[in-house]
Design an enzyme around this catalytic site. Structure first.
Site: not given
Ligand code: PAF
Length: 287
Positions: A37, A153, A185
């Protein structure tokens, strides 16, 4: 770092930044932040005037038998990491403001949402698409940052941004890995010591499959056999949900790889579901 909990207020703040021609970079997350992140945050800070991070564990993307209640949460630790990283605004909404009672609108990207993880997690990508559109409308970013680990995603979000004319640049950043290759993760926290060791089979399998492709094996059945063989040799792997090569745009499994392909795995170790992927290109680029 400014902490904002109310959608209307962050929307107003963002509009003020935009009126002053400040670009907003946005990193949506579900918290329990790791280096992966933070690498998205660093990229956003490099490319934008203002960086907004959201933390919201979105109930709509969890199935009834999934881990919504026990999904790890660490707001104190996350806030400290984001302060350190120099984030400008943390958006921390609560469920009732994101989904007021009676909310009935959903966003669904058809077909792409039913493949790979979507097949095993019905409704998951509808939940993701819905919350991402809401967050984009609230934060009004110019760019939004996602990790490649959640490849499907990112394909779905790029598609909805295009088809809903949202004009947001979706930036996909490389997966960050632990020293032994395991993709970072938040769910890695669920693994016991033995399961954590066993989980390295995922990365090893992707590396093996990727060198098979580079060595000229382009028949997807053969690649799948190599991958399944390695994954099944790890006794703690309980269920392999999928492992194969897929088209990077449609996520459909071709018979042969031509040019670029996505090698992707989803499996269960103990009670933990893990996913990972790698993009490979055949030596001749598919000619
Ligand atoms: O990847 C994630 O953490 C989630 O799927 C997101 C994009 C924040 C949506 O809740």
């Amino acid at each position: 770092m400014e902490l904002i909990r109310i959608p209307r207020i962050i929307h107003q703040t963002s509009r003020e930044h935009l009126l002053r021609s400040k670009s907003i970079g946005f990193v949506p997350t579900m918290g329990t932040l790791h280096e992966g992140h933070l690498s998205l945050v660093r990229m956003s800070k490099k490319e934008n005037d203002v960086t907004v991070v959201s933390i919201f564990v979105n109930p709509k993307q969890f199935g009834p038998s999934e881990d919504f209640c026990k999904y790890p949460r660490d707001i104190g630790g996350d806030t400290a990491k984001l302060e350190d990283a120099g984030v400008d605004i943390l958006f921390l909404p609560d469920d009732s403001l994101m989904y007021p009672e009676g909310s009935s609108t959903h966003v669904e990207v058809e077909e792409l949402s039913d493949r790979l993880c979507g097949f095993f997690r019905p409704g998951h990508f509808r939940g993701v698409a819905t919350v991402v559109v809401k967050l984009f409308n609230i934060v009004i970013p110019v760019r939004a940052y996602f990790g490649q680990k959640d490849f499907q995603q990112t394909v779905i979000i790029k598609r909805l941004v295009k088809e809903l004319d949202m004009g947001i640049d979706v930036v996909v950043c490389p997966t960050l890995r632990e020293e032994d290759g395991l993709a970072m993760s938040s769910r890695n926290l669920y693994l016991s010591v033995e399961e954590r060791k066993a989980a390295t089979v995922i990365y090893r399998t992707l590396v093996e499959a990727s060198s098979a492709v580079k060595n000229g094996i382009i028949e997807v059945e053969k690649i799948k056999d190599i991958m399944l063989g390695m994954l099944r040799s790890e006794p703690l792997v309980k269920e392999v949900q999928y492992c194969s090569a897929f088209d990077t745009g449609t996520l459909i499994e071709p018979e042969r790889i031509k040019g670029e392909a996505l090698l992707a795995i989803a499996l269960q170790i103990g009670n933990t579901r893990l996913i990972d992927n790698m993009v490979v290109t055949t030596e001749n680029g598919g000619r």
